[in-house]
Design an enzyme around this catalytic site. Structure first.
Site, mmCIF file in Angstrom:
data_model
loop_
_atom_site.group_PDB
_atom_site.id
_atom_site.type_symbol
_atom_site.label_atom_id
_atom_site.label_comp_id
_atom_site.label_asym_id
_atom_site.label_seq_id
_atom_site.Cartn_x
_atom_site.Cartn_y
_atom_site.Cartn_z
ATOM 1 N N TRP A 90 0.830 -1.196 0.000
ATOM 2 C CA TRP A 90 0.000 0.000 0.000
ATOM 3 C C TRP A 90 0.872 1.256 0.000
ATOM 4 C CZ3 TRP A 90 -0.668 4.117 3.426
ATOM 5 C CH2 TRP A 90 -1.813 4.893 3.239
ATOM 6 N N HIS A 91 2.030 1.177 0.648
ATOM 7 C CA HIS A 91 2.915 2.331 0.709
ATOM 8 C C HIS A 91 3.697 2.530 -0.595
ATOM 9 C CE1 HIS A 91 2.124 1.943 5.046
ATOM 10 N NE2 HIS A 91 2.451 3.212 5.115
ATOM 11 N N GLY A 92 3.856 1.492 -1.367
ATOM 12 C CA GLY A 92 4.561 1.661 -2.633
ATOM 13 C C GLY A 92 5.135 0.354 -3.138
ATOM 14 N N TYR B 214 3.083 11.540 3.786
ATOM 15 C CA TYR B 214 2.102 10.572 3.311
ATOM 16 C C TYR B 214 1.341 11.038 2.082
ATOM 17 C CZ TYR B 214 2.444 6.513 6.281
ATOM 18 O OH TYR B 214 2.862 5.340 6.845
ATOM 19 N N PHE C 4 1.910 8.674 -0.806
ATOM 20 C CA PHE C 4 1.293 7.363 -0.804
ATOM 21 C C PHE C 4 -0.158 7.414 -1.268
ATOM 22 C CE2 PHE C 4 4.397 6.984 2.851
ATOM 23 C CZ PHE C 4 5.377 6.439 2.072
#
Length: 442
Positions: free
Chosen positions: A295-297, A439, A442
């Protein structure tokens, strides 16, 4: 547009709050707030606005026909498909807030499928839920069913507005006055080859980054909750002193709480949770934290960071690690695990991340060059931010504030401190040193 930009602080926010409070009636206030939210997003990235509105329209139409599971699967697949399309193929042009508003769209469809009463029969309330500007860019995530009653009836009082302004200012202070200088120290350390570091500079980079990330993200959440309060909305809390956790499981009850709950409700529990034996529980936790990393990358550093947390969380389920709760060494173990994990999270490559982590525990060869590096990174401003960040992470200012409750002159003192903090923030903003919230990427 960012919460810390001059145009937001001195034009958009005052105009939005003033107009909102002058307009009578909840329906008219909702239209005012929706217009403000669309303007906010369009000003930040106008080309991305059709993606947000189009996704909202698709989920609204699909929500009207959620009688069969395949319709739900279609909606979730498209929402995830849009997110993964940008994450994998065009990460450099990732639409603002896409990870957050797609997850909220998925939660809407899932909840509406489980309970048809949660379906929105009108498009505007769902659009307002997905593009509510206080939490649009970086959360916190919340459910449509939690916002819906507030869209229909809410109260805005001078006290709530003042409280919201105080919290917004605290968040802005975390970002501008503390997170920013810590970020400079982090950049100094991570700009070097890990082999040039010793254990002192490595720990400085790792600890500063853990505080930098916490102050930046919790600062955004404070600002989001403060803004919500100004408009009569109560957004969910997103942080609860995470660096006081006694285990990794406890850490994720305190860190990015809304994301943890999302994965629990829409992935962990549907996979079976802890109801199908220890082996299944372990695999479910690993799957959840793998998804958290992705989800973060799309990066090996994010992936391994997620698996690191998943492995420790799983071990806490089936090994004596679960006994760290409420024990002093549990805090040390959890903090060490979190800081080490974030050192990898920040790294540009696996080699850099593992190199820095290795220096945390083996870099005992001190040289004149590494001492000069330490002195250049640990400036007086960084040292002050580091000390204040540690106090905030330990909850000291919050405890002192609670002791003022009910005492004579408490509100006057809080108003004065808020004014001083806001003045300091404006001064820092005038220096032109503001950086986007972490964030947002993201």
């Amino acid at each position: 547009m960012s919460f810390g930009s001059a145009i937001f602080l001195f034009a958009f926010l005052p105009a939005s709050v003033a107009l909102y409070h002058l307009i009578p009636g909840t329906r008219a206030k909702n239209i005012c707030l929706l217009t403000a939210s669309l303007l906010f997003y369009g000003f930040g990235r106008l080309a991305d606005l059709p993606i947000l509105v189009g996704l909202a329209l698709f989920n609204y139409l699909l929500g009207l026909f959620l009688r069969r599971r395949w319709v739900l699967a279609l909606g979730v697949s498209l929402d995830l498909g849009v997110l993964l399309f940008y994450k994998f193929l065009f990460p450099a042009s990732l639409p603002l807030g896409i990870s957050f508003f797609t997850f909220q769209a998925i939660s809407y469809l899932a909840d509406a499928y489980r309970d048809p009463a949660q379906t929105s029969r009108r498009f505007i309330p769902l659009l307002q839920y997905l593009c509510f500007f206080p939490n649009l860019i970086s959360g916190p995530l919340w459910k449509f069913q939690d916002m819906r009653p507030m869209l229909e009836h809410r109260q805005t009082t001078p006290e709530a507005t003042a409280k919201g302004l105080r919290r917004f200012t605290v968040g802005l202070g975390k970002k501008l006055l503390l997170s920013a200088p810590l970020g400079l120290a982090v950049d100094t350390v991570y700009a070097l080859d890990p082999f040039a570091l010793d254990f002192r500079t490595s720990w400085l980079g790792a600890v500063c980054y853990a505080l930098h990330l916490y102050l930046d993200f919790s600062g955004y959440s404070d600002m989001a909750l403060g803004l919500g309060s100004m408009f009569g909305f109560q957004l969910p809390e997103n942080f609860d002193l995470p660096y006081l956790a006694v285990s990794i499981t406890d850490f994720w009850r305190r860190w990015h709480i809304s994301l943890s709950r999302w994965f629990r409700d829409y992935l962990y529990i549907p996979l079976g949770g802890n109801r199908k034996g220890p082996a299944r529980t372990v695999s479910n936790k690993l799957a959840v934290f793998l998804a958290t990393g992705l989800w973060h990358g799309v990066s090996w550093t994010f992936l391994l960071w997620g698996l690191w947390h998943g492995l420790l969380s799983a071990l806490e389920t089936v090994t004596p690690l679960k006994n760290t709760n409420r024990r002093w060494y549990g805090r040390i173990y959890a903090l060490l695990a979190v800081v080490t994990g974030f050192a990898l999270f920040r790294a540009g490559t696996l080699a850099q991340g593992f190199g820095l982590i290795a220096k945390l525990f083996t870099g005992f060869s001190l040289t004149a060059a590494s001492t000069r590096l330490l002195a250049s990174a640990l400036t007086n401003r960084v040292l002050l931010a580091l000390l204040l960040g540690l106090l905030i992470s330990a909850g000291i200012p919050a405890r002192l504030s609670r002791r003022l409750d009910g005492k004579s002159g408490a509100e006057t003192l809080r108003f004065g401190l808020t004014l001083l903090l806001l003045t300091a923030c404006i001064t820092a903003l005038a220096s032109g040193s503001f950086q986007p919230f972490i964030y947002q990427q993201f």
